[in-house]
Design a protein around this motif. Structure first.
Motif, mmCIF file in Angstrom:
data_model
loop_
_atom_site.group_PDB
_atom_site.id
_atom_site.type_symbol
_atom_site.label_atom_id
_atom_site.label_comp_id
_atom_site.label_asym_id
_atom_site.label_seq_id
_atom_site.Cartn_x
_atom_site.Cartn_y
_atom_site.Cartn_z
ATOM 1 N N GLY A 174 8.458 17.056 20.730
ATOM 2 C CA GLY A 174 7.463 17.996 21.240
ATOM 3 C C GLY A 174 6.752 18.753 20.145
ATOM 4 O O GLY A 174 6.772 19.986 20.109
ATOM 5 N N SER B 220 5.569 15.544 24.675
ATOM 6 C CA SER B 220 6.860 15.278 25.295
ATOM 7 C C SER B 220 6.708 14.327 26.490
ATOM 8 O O SER B 220 7.498 13.398 26.668
ATOM 9 C CB SER B 220 7.490 16.597 25.736
ATOM 10 O OG SER B 220 8.766 16.393 26.279
ATOM 11 N N LEU B 221 5.674 14.540 27.287
ATOM 12 C CA LEU B 221 5.408 13.645 28.423
ATOM 13 C C LEU B 221 5.136 12.220 27.949
ATOM 14 O O LEU B 221 5.418 11.257 28.654
ATOM 15 C CB LEU B 221 4.169 14.130 29.188
ATOM 16 C CG LEU B 221 4.357 14.915 30.469
ATOM 17 C CD1 LEU B 221 3.001 15.201 31.103
ATOM 18 C CD2 LEU B 221 5.236 14.182 31.477
ATOM 19 N N LYS C 146 7.570 11.636 23.173
ATOM 20 C CA LYS C 146 7.742 11.922 21.745
ATOM 21 C C LYS C 146 8.438 13.259 21.516
ATOM 22 O O LYS C 146 8.721 13.987 22.453
ATOM 23 C CB LYS C 146 6.362 11.965 21.075
ATOM 24 C CG LYS C 146 5.554 10.690 21.245
ATOM 25 C CD LYS C 146 4.162 10.888 20.673
ATOM 26 C CE LYS C 146 3.234 9.781 21.129
ATOM 27 N NZ LYS C 146 1.832 10.222 21.063
#
Lengths: 513, 158
Positions: A284, A278-279, A282
């Motif tokens: 998760g 997610s960071l 994308k």
């Protein structure tokens, strides 16, 4: 000038703290009373929020729960001198709920102005970092290892070992990532740290950076915490201003930068590899392990990923030494656990205690029993993936191994109490429903198993072919336990099967199994 | 916010301002939703081309996260917590009341455009259950009566 404290913590605000602060200010100017209003964090005595404190020569005196309509009578009673009133709680430090705690990580929470760097430093803040700046990275890691600190997010992996792996991984770029995606129901200790003492997290991450050779940190914060977002950004700006973050930490030439990134309402992003995806911008989706994030983490680089409480416990360990921290606790559970009391309890709140206190002490001595006055029937410990414990297990000490022996988990320290009106088959169904809602979809046992789980529990609840469907539910749970890629699918059977095993009567089946 | 006109240039400005951050997509989507209340589907091709991603990848991210939405919300979004601590304190009844009072189900808007209703799984307000959030304001110990007061007060806000 008399100092008057009104919390800015979001739970206190949700009970009207802002309106109380406004009423206090207005009443003070009407009466020409000279007060300084400080917006502190919450002490975590939530049944007393909004809790107003006055600084007196004898110490801080508490009043609560205060409503705006109480303000005039508080002034009449002379609360500015700490005089009695129906809402008096006496000296804050003497309130048994607080006095009987061991607040290490939460030492400043509720006491200071959360975003005042000056206040933080005046209350023993940044001592850990100052010491760390004089130490070799390896010595910092040794200190954390010595403390016995284990990951407070729930997995309880030894923090020192994780750090050692990253320290030893050769790379130009490494990262410190704070998992602040506190999605477990019944937990709020991360939120409290971030809202009420954000500098302690910033300091912990900076020390982690020095320890492993990382110069960039990210706090992955769930978007459901807007107040924490504001407090963290204010504190980061103040720390940069004060030379505690940036390219020249306190004039040592060492560098560490920090940025807050917001999640977007996906529970699974609390799983560390999903969080890293997610960071990176994308979906998760959970990653296969190995490689471990410590070897190939964020953007493929060695990454320390720790929970808020783990990182926030580091400053005191560096300040007072690993041995000081290790001397609290029992067995292999060293130090303290910030326990969050929630649900149907008379005195819900934050209780930081050394490991070893029993669930019963927590529920009754601190929690005061149920809010409804009915018997406590079940307690879910460790969030939505934690087991339900019946009354017969309440004497279990809070210790990772003792809980594991009961097929239960301590997790992130959330304790949610239910009285005897609860239908445990409904809670089991909810466990599966939640998993279906939040599954990332990558592995089949979780993605499909949770949906099938809801259907099977519905049939059991409807009395349809009960024995066969119970057997099917156990079989399905077994598949999820053994075959899921991460804890979401792999632990959903904990609440489901513990509900079935301890409360079979709610499923219409007999106890013998 | 739903009434707010959006134009592609405004979105382009947001994207260009953030695209050089590592892992820029979530910050970009947040910034767009903060500004417009949602992420207009028409902005997906632009985001994709600026970040050198496929449209499917951008859409995949938007649809993965519960928080991002592709349709305009009502003027105020009400989040009702459905998690266990709130259930222990009567959130089922609150949930039913909220739906009945607003006349909508989850993920819907009221016909006057005032409110959207969304479920949420924990607001970290578990010591003061049951909880709701209106916009960015959390409310604790919300009884059905208190819910109605909050709705009225929110409507009355300019």
């Amino acid at each position: 000038m008399i100092k008057v404290y009104v919390p800015r913590d979001s739970s206190a605000l949700g009970l009207g703290a802002e309106q109380v602060a406004e009423a206090l200010q207005a009443e003070a100017s009407r009466r020409e009373a000279r007060i300084t209003l400080v917006r502190n964090g919450s002490r975590g005595l939530y049944w007393l929020e909004p809790m107003v404190e006055i600084e007196t020569p004898a110490g801080r005196v508490a009043y609560g729960p205060v409503r705006p309509s109480d303000v005039a009578s508080l002034f009449d009673a002379g609360f500015l001198e700490g005089k009695p009133h129906a809402l008096s709680q006496g000296l804050t430090a003497e309130i048994a709920y607080l006095k009987n705690q061991e607040r290490l990580t939460f030492a400043r929470v509720g006491i200071t102005d959360p975003v005042s760097l000056e206040d933080y430093v005046a209350h023993a803040g940044y001592r850990g970092l100052r010491r760390a700046l004089t130490l070799e990275p390896s010595v910092i890691v040794d200190e954390v290892t010595e403390s016995g600190l284990r990951g407070r997010g729930g997995a309880a992996f030894p923090t020192g070992i994780k750090w050692r792996t990253v320290l030893n991984a050769p790379s130009e770029q490494k990262y410190i990532v704070c998992n602040a995606d506190e999605g477990d129901s019944g937990t709020f200790s991360d939120r409290m740290v971030m809202e009420c003492d954000p500098f302690v997290l910033i300091e912990g991450m900076t020390i982690a950076g020095l320890a492993v050779g990382a110069t960039q940190g990210y706090i992955y914060l769930r978007c459901e915490y807007p107040h924490a977002h504001v407090a963290l950004n204010e504190a980061i700006a103040a720390a940069e201003q004060g030379g505690y973050l940036g390219d020249d930490l306190l004039g040592t030439g060492k560098s560490f930068r920090l940025e807050v990134r917001l999640g977007a309402g996906a529970y699974v992003c609390g799983e560390e590899t999903s969080l890293l995806e997610s960071l990176e911008g994308k979906r998760g989706l959970v990653r296969y392990k190995p490689p471990l994030p410590a070897i190939e983490g964020l953007f493929g680089k060695p990454t320390v990923i720790n929970n808020v409480i783990s990182l926030a416990s580091v400053p005191i360990i560096l300040d007072k030494g690993g041995a000081f921290y290790r001397d609290f606790g029992m067995g292999r559970s060293r130090g303290t656990l910030p326990i969050q009391l929630a649900g149907n309890l008379k005195h819900p709140g934050l209780v930081e205690k050394a490991f070893g206190v029993t669930l019963r002490e927590i529920l009754y001595d601190f929690g005061g029993g149920s809010a409804s006055g009915r018997p406590i029937r079940a307690v879910q410990v460790g969030g939505p993936l934690g087991a339900y414990l019946p009354e017969s297990q309440f004497d279990t000490p809070l210790d990772y191994e003792a809980f594991a022996a009961l097929w239960a988990v301590l997790g992130h320290g959330g304790v949610v109490a239910f009285d005897d009106t609860i239908d445990m088959s409904k809670m089991a169904r909810y466990g599966m429903e939640f998993c279906a809602e939040e599954s990332c979809g990558k592995c089949t046992p979780c993605r499909i198993g949770s949906t099938r789980g809801v259907e099977v529990i519905d049939k059991i609840r409807a009395g349809e072919d009960r024995d066969r469907n119970v057997a099917l539910l156990r079989d399905l749970s077994d598949t999820m336990l053994a075959g899921s890629l991460c804890a979401l699918g792999g632990m959903t059977p904990y609440p489901v099967l513990s509900a079935l095993n301890h409360f079979p009567e709610d499923f219409g089946v007999s106890a013998a199994e | 916010m739903s009434e707010k006109e959006w134009n592609i240039e405004g979105v382009r400005e947001i994207v260009q301002g953030l695209k050089d951050k590592p892992g820029a997509l979530l910050p970009i989507l947040h910034a767009i939703q903060d500004n417009l209340g949602y992420v207009p589907p028409e902005s997906v091709p632009l985001i994709a081309s600026e970040l050198n991603l496929s449209r499917a990848e951008v859409h995949g991210v938007i649809s993965f996260y519960h928080y991002f939405r592709e349709t305009p919300p009502g003027r105020n979004t009400i989040y009702v917590c459905r998690a266990e601590a709130c259930q222990a304190m009567g959130s089922d009844a609150l949930e039913a009341h909220a739906k009945q009072r607003l006349g909508i189900d989850y993920h819907e808007n009221t016909s006057d455009g005032q409110f959207s209703l969304e479920p949420v799984y924990c607001l970290g307000n578990c010591a003061c259950s049951p909880s709701i959030m209106v916009g960015k304001d959390v409310h604790g110990r919300v009884s059905p009566e208190r819910f109605d007061e909050i709705i009225e007060a929110t409507k009355a806000k300019p």
